[in-house]
Design a protein around this motif. Structure first.
Motif, PDB file in Angstrom:
ATOM      1  N   LEU A   4      39.696  45.355  47.361  1.00  0.00           N
ATOM      2  CA  LEU A   4      40.773  44.633  48.019  1.00  0.00           C
ATOM      3  C   LEU A   4      41.458  43.670  47.071  1.00  0.00           C
ATOM      4  O   LEU A   4      42.674  43.550  47.061  1.00  0.00           O
ATOM      5  CB  LEU A   4      40.215  43.866  49.229  1.00  0.00           C
ATOM      6  N   HIS A   5      40.664  42.972  46.240  1.00  0.00           N
ATOM      7  CA  HIS A   5      41.324  42.000  45.366  1.00  0.00           C
ATOM      8  C   HIS A   5      42.161  42.684  44.296  1.00  0.00           C
ATOM      9  O   HIS A   5      43.141  42.130  43.828  1.00  0.00           O
ATOM     10  CB  HIS A   5      40.309  41.036  44.751  1.00  0.00           C
ATOM     11  N   GLU A   6      41.815  43.921  43.933  1.00  0.00           N
ATOM     12  CA  GLU A   6      42.683  44.664  43.023  1.00  0.00           C
ATOM     13  C   GLU A   6      43.984  45.027  43.723  1.00  0.00           C
ATOM     14  O   GLU A   6      45.057  44.931  43.147  1.00  0.00           O
ATOM     15  CB  GLU A   6      41.973  45.935  42.553  1.00  0.00           C
ATOM     16  N   ARG A   7      43.883  45.436  44.998  1.00  0.00           N
ATOM     17  CA  ARG A   7      45.095  45.784  45.730  1.00  0.00           C
ATOM     18  C   ARG A   7      45.978  44.562  45.937  1.00  0.00           C
ATOM     19  O   ARG A   7      47.198  44.659  45.937  1.00  0.00           O
ATOM     20  CB  ARG A   7      44.730  46.415  47.081  1.00  0.00           C
ATOM     21  N   ALA A   8      45.346  43.391  46.109  1.00  0.00           N
ATOM     22  CA  ALA A   8      46.131  42.187  46.327  1.00  0.00           C
ATOM     23  C   ALA A   8      46.918  41.799  45.084  1.00  0.00           C
ATOM     24  O   ALA A   8      48.020  41.288  45.157  1.00  0.00           O
ATOM     25  CB  ALA A   8      45.211  41.032  46.743  1.00  0.00           C
ATOM     26  N   ALA A   9      46.319  42.068  43.915  1.00  0.00           N
ATOM     27  CA  ALA A   9      46.989  41.715  42.669  1.00  0.00           C
ATOM     28  C   ALA A   9      48.053  42.725  42.270  1.00  0.00           C
ATOM     29  O   ALA A   9      48.979  42.415  41.547  1.00  0.00           O
ATOM     30  CB  ALA A   9      45.950  41.597  41.548  1.00  0.00           C
ATOM     31  N   ASP A  10      47.891  43.958  42.749  1.00  0.00           N
ATOM     32  CA  ASP A  10      48.791  45.037  42.363  1.00  0.00           C
ATOM     33  C   ASP A  10      48.880  45.982  43.541  1.00  0.00           C
ATOM     34  O   ASP A  10      47.873  46.429  44.057  1.00  0.00           O
ATOM     35  CB  ASP A  10      48.228  45.765  41.139  1.00  0.00           C
ATOM     36  N   PRO A  11      50.078  46.290  44.031  1.00  0.00           N
ATOM     37  CA  PRO A  11      50.178  47.150  45.207  1.00  0.00           C
ATOM     38  C   PRO A  11      49.620  48.536  44.978  1.00  0.00           C
ATOM     39  O   PRO A  11      49.368  49.259  45.923  1.00  0.00           O
ATOM     40  CB  PRO A  11      51.688  47.198  45.484  1.00  0.00           C
ATOM     41  N   SER A  12      49.448  48.953  43.751  1.00  0.00           N
ATOM     42  CA  SER A  12      48.841  50.251  43.475  1.00  0.00           C
ATOM     43  C   SER A  12      47.405  50.048  43.020  1.00  0.00           C
ATOM     44  O   SER A  12      47.029  48.991  42.536  1.00  0.00           O
ATOM     45  CB  SER A  12      49.622  50.992  42.390  1.00  0.00           C
ATOM     46  N   ASP A  13      46.584  51.067  43.205  1.00  0.00           N
ATOM     47  CA  ASP A  13      45.206  51.037  42.768  1.00  0.00           C
ATOM     48  C   ASP A  13      45.177  51.107  41.251  1.00  0.00           C
ATOM     49  O   ASP A  13      45.782  51.991  40.658  1.00  0.00           O
ATOM     50  CB  ASP A  13      44.492  52.237  43.389  1.00  0.00           C
ATOM     51  N   PRO A  14      44.456  50.198  40.547  1.00  0.00           N
ATOM     52  CA  PRO A  14      44.420  50.251  39.086  1.00  0.00           C
ATOM     53  C   PRO A  14      43.960  51.594  38.546  1.00  0.00           C
ATOM     54  O   PRO A  14      44.402  52.022  37.488  1.00  0.00           O
ATOM     55  CB  PRO A  14      43.430  49.136  38.736  1.00  0.00           C
ATOM     56  N   GLU A  15      43.060  52.269  39.269  1.00  0.00           N
ATOM     57  CA  GLU A  15      42.617  53.570  38.800  1.00  0.00           C
ATOM     58  C   GLU A  15      43.723  54.610  38.925  1.00  0.00           C
ATOM     59  O   GLU A  15      43.625  55.698  38.362  1.00  0.00           O
ATOM     60  CB  GLU A  15      41.377  54.033  39.572  1.00  0.00           C
ATOM     61  N   ASP A  16      44.767  54.305  39.695  1.00  0.00           N
ATOM     62  CA  ASP A  16      45.893  55.211  39.828  1.00  0.00           C
ATOM     63  C   ASP A  16      46.957  54.980  38.767  1.00  0.00           C
ATOM     64  O   ASP A  16      47.944  55.705  38.710  1.00  0.00           O
ATOM     65  CB  ASP A  16      46.539  55.061  41.213  1.00  0.00           C
ATOM     66  N   VAL A  17      46.784  53.957  37.951  1.00  0.00           N
ATOM     67  CA  VAL A  17      47.740  53.663  36.888  1.00  0.00           C
ATOM     68  C   VAL A  17      47.208  54.258  35.596  1.00  0.00           C
ATOM     69  O   VAL A  17      46.235  53.762  35.038  1.00  0.00           O
ATOM     70  CB  VAL A  17      47.949  52.149  36.727  1.00  0.00           C
ATOM     71  N   PRO A  18      47.798  55.345  35.104  1.00  0.00           N
ATOM     72  CA  PRO A  18      47.243  56.011  33.925  1.00  0.00           C
ATOM     73  C   PRO A  18      47.355  55.148  32.680  1.00  0.00           C
ATOM     74  O   PRO A  18      48.336  54.435  32.476  1.00  0.00           O
ATOM     75  CB  PRO A  18      48.088  57.279  33.803  1.00  0.00           C
ATOM     76  N   VAL A 311      41.434  47.182  28.763  1.00  0.00           N
ATOM     77  CA  VAL A 311      40.627  45.966  28.702  1.00  0.00           C
ATOM     78  C   VAL A 311      41.485  44.743  28.998  1.00  0.00           C
ATOM     79  O   VAL A 311      42.570  44.569  28.439  1.00  0.00           O
ATOM     80  CB  VAL A 311      39.960  45.832  27.319  1.00  0.00           C
ATOM     81  N   GLY A 312      40.983  43.884  29.879  1.00  0.00           N
ATOM     82  CA  GLY A 312      41.666  42.641  30.225  1.00  0.00           C
ATOM     83  C   GLY A 312      41.728  42.432  31.715  1.00  0.00           C
ATOM     84  O   GLY A 312      41.397  43.315  32.508  1.00  0.00           O
ATOM     85  N   GLY A 313      42.153  41.242  32.113  1.00  0.00           N
ATOM     86  CA  GLY A 313      42.322  40.941  33.527  1.00  0.00           C
ATOM     87  C   GLY A 313      41.418  39.855  34.055  1.00  0.00           C
ATOM     88  O   GLY A 313      41.778  39.140  34.984  1.00  0.00           O
ATOM     89  N   ASP A 314      40.181  39.755  33.500  1.00  0.00           N
ATOM     90  CA  ASP A 314      39.239  38.705  33.924  1.00  0.00           C
ATOM     91  C   ASP A 314      39.129  38.661  35.443  1.00  0.00           C
ATOM     92  O   ASP A 314      39.261  37.615  36.071  1.00  0.00           O
ATOM     93  CB  ASP A 314      39.690  37.355  33.369  1.00  0.00           C
ATOM     94  N   ARG A 315      38.870  39.805  36.067  1.00  0.00           N
ATOM     95  CA  ARG A 315      38.975  39.973  37.510  1.00  0.00           C
ATOM     96  C   ARG A 315      38.072  39.047  38.307  1.00  0.00           C
ATOM     97  O   ARG A 315      38.398  38.688  39.434  1.00  0.00           O
ATOM     98  CB  ARG A 315      38.698  41.426  37.891  1.00  0.00           C
ATOM     99  N   ASN A 316      36.908  38.667  37.741  1.00  0.00           N
ATOM    100  CA  ASN A 316      35.983  37.789  38.463  1.00  0.00           C
ATOM    101  C   ASN A 316      35.909  36.392  37.869  1.00  0.00           C
ATOM    102  O   ASN A 316      35.066  35.593  38.266  1.00  0.00           O
ATOM    103  CB  ASN A 316      34.579  38.410  38.481  1.00  0.00           C
ATOM    104  N   LYS A 317      36.767  36.104  36.895  1.00  0.00           N
ATOM    105  CA  LYS A 317      36.816  34.796  36.243  1.00  0.00           C
ATOM    106  C   LYS A 317      35.484  34.419  35.591  1.00  0.00           C
ATOM    107  O   LYS A 317      35.081  33.248  35.590  1.00  0.00           O
ATOM    108  CB  LYS A 317      37.253  33.698  37.236  1.00  0.00           C
ATOM    109  N   TRP A 318      34.825  35.402  35.003  1.00  0.00           N
ATOM    110  CA  TRP A 318      33.598  35.115  34.283  1.00  0.00           C
ATOM    111  C   TRP A 318      33.871  34.460  32.932  1.00  0.00           C
ATOM    112  O   TRP A 318      33.056  33.674  32.441  1.00  0.00           O
ATOM    113  CB  TRP A 318      32.812  36.406  34.047  1.00  0.00           C
ATOM    114  N   ALA A 319      35.010  34.786  32.319  1.00  0.00           N
ATOM    115  CA  ALA A 319      35.265  34.344  30.941  1.00  0.00           C
ATOM    116  C   ALA A 319      35.281  32.832  30.809  1.00  0.00           C
ATOM    117  O   ALA A 319      34.941  32.292  29.743  1.00  0.00           O
ATOM    118  CB  ALA A 319      36.587  34.924  30.440  1.00  0.00           C
ATOM    119  N   GLY A 320      35.648  32.126  31.871  1.00  0.00           N
ATOM    120  CA  GLY A 320      35.709  30.674  31.794  1.00  0.00           C
ATOM    121  C   GLY A 320      34.354  30.018  31.637  1.00  0.00           C
ATOM    122  O   GLY A 320      34.267  28.863  31.193  1.00  0.00           O
TER     123      GLY A 320
END
Length: 669
Positions: A4-18, A311-320
């Protein structure tokens, strides 16, 4: 898998973006000719009549065998030869699990179940994280407690009996993946879209909710129970591991924290699974790429590799709070230490998990192990992103002799990628450094380069891009291999890897691209799974049914987004869904006759419907096949569910569903 949080950030599924720049012919171009012989596509999506040429392509040998379930759809009562011995259930949008009459299903070991150590009870929330009013919480499980509990979002799974014979049907180890986390439920216990951890404690808890659980279970008085056993184990994003195989110690696996490149920490985004004939568990690292933050500008080969894997996005904010997940030009290789198949010995809680580099680095959906002629093991794998590929690994020698010599069958062998040809044939292309375009001049100085940069190597060989390859499966009776292709909503023109040419600007009632997905199958040449040639066919096309959007299932058996897949010893194909369903129904699990002829619609029957917002995934059996374990992942990810309501807690929790037949018979019979 779509979160869900991927869909909220991007209307398309990231796995659907080649992220694949390949210009190789997509499966769409070669599937048209294959599908045309069925003549099932309506509405102008394919000009099927133009391909109705007698004798265009011969059917694969295994799928033409007699005895397959012929004829119509499952729910409508088509012929089935006795394989599907249950009455199909209708679609559902209720917040409950439904199975056919004569079966019982109950929730088991949900996220947060006490597993080891101090056996802490599940308490929603994380101390120090913010509640729904923005006030720091004072109650909830800590990160240390989460490491002693079942992780979040159950996925792939295997049951390992602890004894031989009938006692193994009553006592075993259930090993299951925990793919990712919904941070709002993890830290607040309630639906709060977009919430991410704000404290170091929250990050550690998130990391401890990932990984794998080893759970000893036992059936007592007819009910399955968790056993407080020294065999119980949690493997998390911080568990010490080791690399093995050709890429171990490679320069692209070396980091400031591990300059030898041999001792990675942890496993994340564990999706599908596999099990070996020597009794170990394979867990697959899928969408690892989004856990990292890129600090600074990457250049050259480093940038090309990172871009190819997204690579990138820091989806869970672990990097901080964890520098391991910060990628810099000076220390760029940590993402290369994920994307592997990890082998775990479930019977030894002190053993070190091993990342088997010979199987390649990609977004591994699963790893189906099959023993071929001569005892060589073959591992089939899908790379779950739009436009990616199907792979197999073949061990160098007989697995028993290799292990007798102290060598792993998963460390020595050849990795191949599939190319599907228009005439119904296919080729397995070897990913071997020095062969074809895999040369130092092209950026592949050694075999380690090929394996760390598997996607780039496969593209260089001209592999066939596919619509999000998900789970693979081998029919144990016929040897036919199957792969689910879940969907591809990013494609707006008829050039994607699916056999339906939906229009670039579809009508308002027609989703774009390939919204429903399909299943491809093939037979290896001569029935030898180590062969480098195969013949392929389309098993089914999901969708609303009755030919709508090209679907080849009956309307009463409509489904979309096939994902999980397993074929039982009686050739029943168990199909699990994750994504858009016709008429807005919940995700589901269906059963198809895997032996259906190439020119007939396979019979399909709906066996289970999940709860609101969930994905149906993971499947395991006791050896007698009288208990089935199925996982429901991320129930209520959109705030709609309170399942399973364990211990009076309304926080929705991923859980395993235990299914039995009321008469004690084999599931599905």
């Amino acid at each position: 898998m779509t979160t869900l949080h991927e869909r909220a950030a991007d209307p398309s599924d990231p796995e659907d973006v080649p992220s694949n720049p390949s210009t190789a012919p997509h499966l769409m171009a070669v599937a048209e000719a294959r599908l045309s012989r069925r003549g099932v596509l309506a509405g102008g999506f394919l000009a099927a009549a133009g391909f109705l040429t007698a004798g265009l392509i011969d059917p694969p040998a295994a799928t033409a065998r007699p005895g397959g379930g012929g004829g119509g759809g499952g729910g409508g009562g088509g012929q089935h030869g006795g394989r599907l011995g249950f009455q199909a259930i209708p679609p559902s949008s209720a917040d409950e699990v439904v199975v056919p009459r004569g079966y019982t299903a109950r929730a088991f070991i949900p996220w947060g179940t006490p597993l080891l150590g101090s056996y802490p009870a599940f308490v929603p929330g994380t101390p120090g994280e913010l509640d729904l009013n923005g006030v720091p919480m004072t109650t909830g499980n800590t990160a240390a407690q989460q490491a002693e509990q079942l992780g979040m979002h159950h996925d792939g799974m295997t049951y390992f009996p602890l004894q031989n014979g009938p006692r193994g049907d009553e006592s075993g180890l259930l090993v299951l993946n925990h793919e990712y986390t919904d941070e709002f439920y993890l830290h607040t216990g309630a639906y709060r879209s977009g919430y991410l951890p704000t404290t170091a404690e929250g990050v550690r808890k998130s990391q401890n909710a990932h990984g794998v659980s080893v759970v000893e279970v036992q059936r007592r008085r007819g009910q399955w129970e968790l056993v407080r056993s020294p065999r119980n184990r949690r493997i998390t994003a911080s568990t010490p591991m080791t690399f093995s195989g050709p890429a171990a110690g490679h320069r692209l696996l070396q980091t400031a924290a591990d300059p030898q490149g041999r001792t990675p920490l942890g496993t994340i985004n564990n999706c599908g699974n596999g099990e070996t004939p020597w009794g170990t568990y394979l867990t697959c690292e899928e969408n690892f790429n989004g856990y990292f933050r890129v600090d600074g500008a990457l250049t050259g080969d480093t940038k090309a590799n990172a871009d190819r894997y997204g690579v990138g996005g820091d989806r869970n904010k672990w990097a901080g709070h964890d520098p391991r997940f910060r990628v810099t030009p000076q220390d760029p290789n940590e993402p290369n230490r994920f994307g592997w198949v990890v082998e775990i010995d479930p019977f030894d809680p002190r053993s070190t998990p091993v990342k088997r580099t010979a199987l390649g680095r990609l977004k591994h959906e699963d790893a189906t192990v099959h023993v071929s002629r001569g005892g060589r093991v073959v591992v089939y794998m899908g790379d779950d992103q739009a436009g990616e590929y199907v792979y197999k690994f073949v061990s160098a020698r007989n697995w028993q002799s290799m292990r007798a010599q102290g060598r792993s069958p998963l460390d020595e062998g050849t990795l191949y990628v599939a190319r599907f040809n228009e005439d119904g044939s296919g080729d397995w292309l070897p990913l071997v450094q020095g062969q074809g375009p895999l040369t130092p001049a092209a950026g592949f100085a050694d075999q380690g380069d090929v394996l760390v940069k598997t996607r780039l190597a496969a593209t260089a060989l001209g592999a066939t891009p596919m619509d999000r390859p998900e789970w693979t499966a081998v029919d144990p009776r016929t040897g036919t291999v199957f792969v689910t292709l879940t969907n591809n909503s990013s494609r707006t023109a008829p050039n994607g890897p699916n056999p339906r040419a939906l229009p670039a600007v579809p009508p308002a009632t027609t989703p774009r691209g390939n919204p429903w997905g399909h299943i491809v199958r093939w037979d290896e040449q001569g029935g030898d799974h180590t062969a480098t040639r195969f013949r392929w066919d389309l098993f089914l096309l999901a969708g609303p049914g009755g030919g709508i959007d090209g679907s080849t299932v009956a309307p009463e058996d409509a489904f979309g987004s096939p994902d999980g897949l397993w074929i039982d010893p009686d050739s029943r194909a168990w199909i699990q869904t994750d994504g858009t369903q016709p008429a807005g129904a919940n995700n589901q699990m269906l059963v198809a006759d895997a032996t259906a002829r190439w020119d007939a619609e396979p019979e399909v029957r709906r066996f289970l419907t999940g709860v609101k917002g969930c994905e149906v995934t993971g499947i395991a059996y006791t050896p007698d096949r009288r208990t089935m374990f199925v996982n429901l992942q991320h129930p209520g990810e959109d705030g709609t569910s309170t399942w399973p309501q364990e211990d009076g807690i309304s926080t929705p929790r991923s859980a395993t569903v235990v299914i039995t037949k009321d008469d004690g018979g084999v599931i599905g019979s």
